[in-house]
Design a protein around this motif. Structure first.
Motif, PDB file in Angstrom:
ATOM      1  N   GLU B  51     -22.216 -59.626 -72.177  1.00 14.93           N
ATOM      2  CA  GLU B  51     -23.338 -58.887 -71.588  1.00 14.93           C
ATOM      3  C   GLU B  51     -24.579 -58.951 -72.499  1.00 14.93           C
ATOM      4  O   GLU B  51     -25.264 -57.946 -72.733  1.00 14.93           O
ATOM      5  N   GLU B  52     -24.812 -60.140 -73.027  1.00 19.94           N
ATOM      6  CA  GLU B  52     -26.014 -60.458 -73.808  1.00 19.94           C
ATOM      7  C   GLU B  52     -26.083 -59.718 -75.148  1.00 19.94           C
ATOM      8  O   GLU B  52     -27.146 -59.691 -75.781  1.00 19.94           O
ATOM      9  N   GLU B  53     -24.967 -59.160 -75.565  1.00 11.14           N
ATOM     10  CA  GLU B  53     -24.958 -58.459 -76.856  1.00 11.14           C
ATOM     11  C   GLU B  53     -23.840 -58.993 -77.743  1.00 11.14           C
ATOM     12  O   GLU B  53     -22.779 -59.406 -77.253  1.00 11.14           O
ATOM     13  N   GLU B  54     -24.073 -58.957 -79.033  1.00  8.19           N
ATOM     14  CA  GLU B  54     -23.043 -59.344 -79.987  1.00  8.19           C
ATOM     15  C   GLU B  54     -21.984 -58.249 -79.989  1.00  8.19           C
ATOM     16  O   GLU B  54     -22.245 -57.102 -80.351  1.00  8.19           O
ATOM     17  N   ARG B  55     -20.767 -58.648 -79.642  1.00  3.04           N
ATOM     18  CA  ARG B  55     -19.718 -57.668 -79.439  1.00  3.04           C
ATOM     19  C   ARG B  55     -18.859 -57.480 -80.695  1.00  3.04           C
ATOM     20  O   ARG B  55     -18.375 -56.396 -80.964  1.00  3.04           O
ATOM     21  N   GLN B  56     -18.644 -58.568 -81.405  1.00  2.00           N
ATOM     22  CA  GLN B  56     -17.875 -58.515 -82.634  1.00  2.00           C
ATOM     23  C   GLN B  56     -18.305 -59.666 -83.516  1.00  2.00           C
ATOM     24  O   GLN B  56     -18.694 -60.718 -83.003  1.00  2.00           O
ATOM     25  N   ARG B  57     -18.227 -59.451 -84.822  1.00  2.00           N
ATOM     26  CA  ARG B  57     -18.695 -60.457 -85.754  1.00  2.00           C
ATOM     27  C   ARG B  57     -17.643 -60.685 -86.815  1.00  2.00           C
ATOM     28  O   ARG B  57     -16.991 -59.741 -87.280  1.00  2.00           O
ATOM     29  N   GLY B  58     -17.491 -61.926 -87.189  1.00  2.00           N
ATOM     30  CA  GLY B  58     -16.581 -62.270 -88.261  1.00  2.00           C
ATOM     31  C   GLY B  58     -17.284 -62.204 -89.599  1.00  2.00           C
ATOM     32  O   GLY B  58     -18.406 -61.695 -89.720  1.00  2.00           O
ATOM     33  N   ASN B  59     -16.642 -62.748 -90.616  1.00  2.00           N
ATOM     34  CA  ASN B  59     -17.148 -62.662 -91.968  1.00  2.00           C
ATOM     35  C   ASN B  59     -18.118 -63.808 -92.259  1.00  2.00           C
ATOM     36  O   ASN B  59     -17.837 -64.698 -93.063  1.00  2.00           O
ATOM     37  N   PHE B  60     -19.250 -63.790 -91.604  1.00  2.00           N
ATOM     38  CA  PHE B  60     -20.284 -64.803 -91.795  1.00  2.00           C
ATOM     39  C   PHE B  60     -21.600 -64.120 -92.144  1.00  2.00           C
ATOM     40  O   PHE B  60     -21.878 -63.034 -91.653  1.00  2.00           O
ATOM     41  N   PRO B  61     -22.408 -64.760 -92.993  1.00  2.00           N
ATOM     42  CA  PRO B  61     -23.671 -64.135 -93.413  1.00  2.00           C
ATOM     43  C   PRO B  61     -24.675 -64.051 -92.269  1.00  2.00           C
ATOM     44  O   PRO B  61     -24.509 -64.673 -91.216  1.00  2.00           O
ATOM     45  N   ASP B  62     -25.745 -63.299 -92.534  1.00  2.00           N
ATOM     46  CA  ASP B  62     -26.778 -63.090 -91.524  1.00  2.00           C
ATOM     47  C   ASP B  62     -27.540 -64.364 -91.174  1.00  2.00           C
ATOM     48  O   ASP B  62     -28.297 -64.379 -90.198  1.00  2.00           O
ATOM     49  N   ARG B  63     -27.341 -65.402 -91.964  1.00  2.00           N
ATOM     50  CA  ARG B  63     -27.974 -66.690 -91.626  1.00  2.00           C
ATOM     51  C   ARG B  63     -27.466 -67.207 -90.278  1.00  2.00           C
ATOM     52  O   ARG B  63     -28.123 -68.044 -89.649  1.00  2.00           O
ATOM     53  N   PHE B  64     -26.325 -66.724 -89.892  1.00  2.00           N
ATOM     54  CA  PHE B  64     -25.739 -67.091 -88.606  1.00  2.00           C
ATOM     55  C   PHE B  64     -26.123 -66.019 -87.589  1.00  2.00           C
ATOM     56  O   PHE B  64     -25.813 -64.831 -87.772  1.00  2.00           O
ATOM     57  N   SER B  65     -26.807 -66.431 -86.548  1.00  2.00           N
ATOM     58  CA  SER B  65     -27.196 -65.500 -85.503  1.00  2.00           C
ATOM     59  C   SER B  65     -26.996 -66.168 -84.151  1.00  2.00           C
ATOM     60  O   SER B  65     -26.827 -67.395 -84.060  1.00  2.00           O
ATOM     61  N   GLY B  66     -27.015 -65.358 -83.126  1.00  2.00           N
ATOM     62  CA  GLY B  66     -26.768 -65.921 -81.809  1.00  2.00           C
ATOM     63  C   GLY B  66     -27.512 -65.193 -80.726  1.00  2.00           C
ATOM     64  O   GLY B  66     -28.232 -64.214 -80.964  1.00  2.00           O
ATOM     65  N   HIS B  67     -27.288 -65.700 -79.528  1.00  2.00           N
ATOM     66  CA  HIS B  67     -27.930 -65.095 -78.368  1.00  2.00           C
ATOM     67  C   HIS B  67     -27.123 -65.472 -77.139  1.00  2.00           C
ATOM     68  O   HIS B  67     -26.538 -66.569 -77.076  1.00  2.00           O
ATOM     69  N   GLN B  68     -27.086 -64.558 -76.178  1.00  2.00           N
ATOM     70  CA  GLN B  68     -26.489 -64.883 -74.891  1.00  2.00           C
ATOM     71  C   GLN B  68     -27.525 -64.605 -73.804  1.00  2.00           C
ATOM     72  O   GLN B  68     -28.201 -63.568 -73.827  1.00  2.00           O
ATOM     73  N   PHE B  69     -27.631 -65.514 -72.865  1.00  2.00           N
ATOM     74  CA  PHE B  69     -28.611 -65.412 -71.798  1.00  2.00           C
ATOM     75  C   PHE B  69     -27.988 -64.807 -70.546  1.00  2.00           C
ATOM     76  O   PHE B  69     -26.767 -64.737 -70.429  1.00  2.00           O
ATOM     77  N   PRO B  70     -28.827 -64.370 -69.602  1.00  2.00           N
ATOM     78  CA  PRO B  70     -28.289 -63.743 -68.377  1.00  2.00           C
ATOM     79  C   PRO B  70     -27.317 -64.633 -67.611  1.00  2.00           C
ATOM     80  O   PRO B  70     -26.472 -64.131 -66.875  1.00  2.00           O
ATOM     81  N   ASN B  71     -27.441 -65.950 -67.763  1.00  2.00           N
ATOM     82  CA  ASN B  71     -26.518 -66.845 -67.045  1.00  2.00           C
ATOM     83  C   ASN B  71     -25.244 -67.094 -67.861  1.00  2.00           C
ATOM     84  O   ASN B  71     -24.468 -67.988 -67.530  1.00  2.00           O
ATOM     85  N   TYR B  72     -25.054 -66.318 -68.914  1.00  2.00           N
ATOM     86  CA  TYR B  72     -23.874 -66.329 -69.801  1.00  2.00           C
ATOM     87  C   TYR B  72     -23.897 -67.456 -70.832  1.00  2.00           C
ATOM     88  O   TYR B  72     -23.050 -67.448 -71.728  1.00  2.00           O
TER      89      TYR B  72
END
Lengths: 109, 115
Positions: B51-72
């Motif tokens: 639902e376009e939100e980061e739901r859970q994160r593993g042990n990775f630094p903030d240099r790793f980021s993501g995004h989800q769009f409305p079409n999934y």
């Protein structure tokens, strides 16, 4: 965190021989999944085990979940060259999967 | 029925650069997870989007980021690349409102090489 040990790390077999890989956890598992990754490929979901003592078969593959739900195994009967690849167990943890180190199977024709 | 598609398949970047990897989930799947797989190792969980939100994160630094769009579909961004970021990046999708109780469908991955 939840850790899983998978053994052996590598296995060479002659075509036609059997193969087994084991996955062991220090904690009780809710369920466990198995994946296969061919060389140069990506993981492919094989099966999920949920119940204590569960045994499931897919053709020559037999999957078992231990009675205490702390271990699992994958057994391949009469290996073929198409069985080559790395077999991973994976533990669900919240919304993530924690993968074991995998067992790399090599089959000599 | 299209499976999980990832682009590009291969990428070479220089240390310090930034990279964006893309993923389209399998039809009917609403949850996308990203994994990093170093050579000879099992996949390591980076994060999951639902639902376009980061739901859970593993042990990775903030240099790793993501995004989800409305079409999934989803993107993975890595900033300030390090040599150690060289790996196969796998996108995985599953149905069931993100429940990990279903098996994941993995894409073919993006092979990132940092030089």
């Amino acid at each position: 965190g939840q850790q899983v040990m998978q053994i052996p790390q590598y296995q060479h077999v002659q075509e036609g021989e059997d193969f087994t890989t084991y996955c062991n956890s220090s904690t009780t598992l809710s369920n466990i999944q198995w994946y296969k990754q061919r060389p140069g490929g990506h993981p492919v979901f094989l099966i999920q085990l949920v119940k204590s003592g569960e045994v499931k078969k897919q053709k020559r593959l037999t999957f078992q979940f231990g009675e205490a739900k702390k271990n699992s195994s994958l057994h391949i009967t009469a290996t073929q060259t198409t069985d080559v690849g790395t077999y991973f167990c994976a533990l669900p943890r919240g919304n993530m999967l924690t993968f074991g180190g995998g067992t790399r199977l090599m089959v000599k024709p | 029925d299209a499976g999980v598609t990832q682009s590009p398949t291969h990428l070479i970047k220089t240390r310090g650069q930034q990279v964006t990897l893309r993923c389209s989930p399998k039809s009917g799947h609403d949850t996308v997870s990203w994994y990093q797989q170093a050579l000879g190792q099992g996949p390591q969980f980076i994060f999951q989007y639902y639902e376009e939100e980061e739901r859970q994160r593993g042990n990775f630094p903030d240099r790793f980021s993501g995004h989800q769009f409305p079409n999934y579909s989803s993107e993975l961004n890595v900033n300030a690349l390090l040599l150690g970021d060289s790996a196969l990046y796998l996108c995985a999708s599953n149905p069931g409102q993100g429940s990990v109780g279903y098996g994941y469908t993995f894409g073919s991955g993006t092979r990132l090489t940092v030089v």
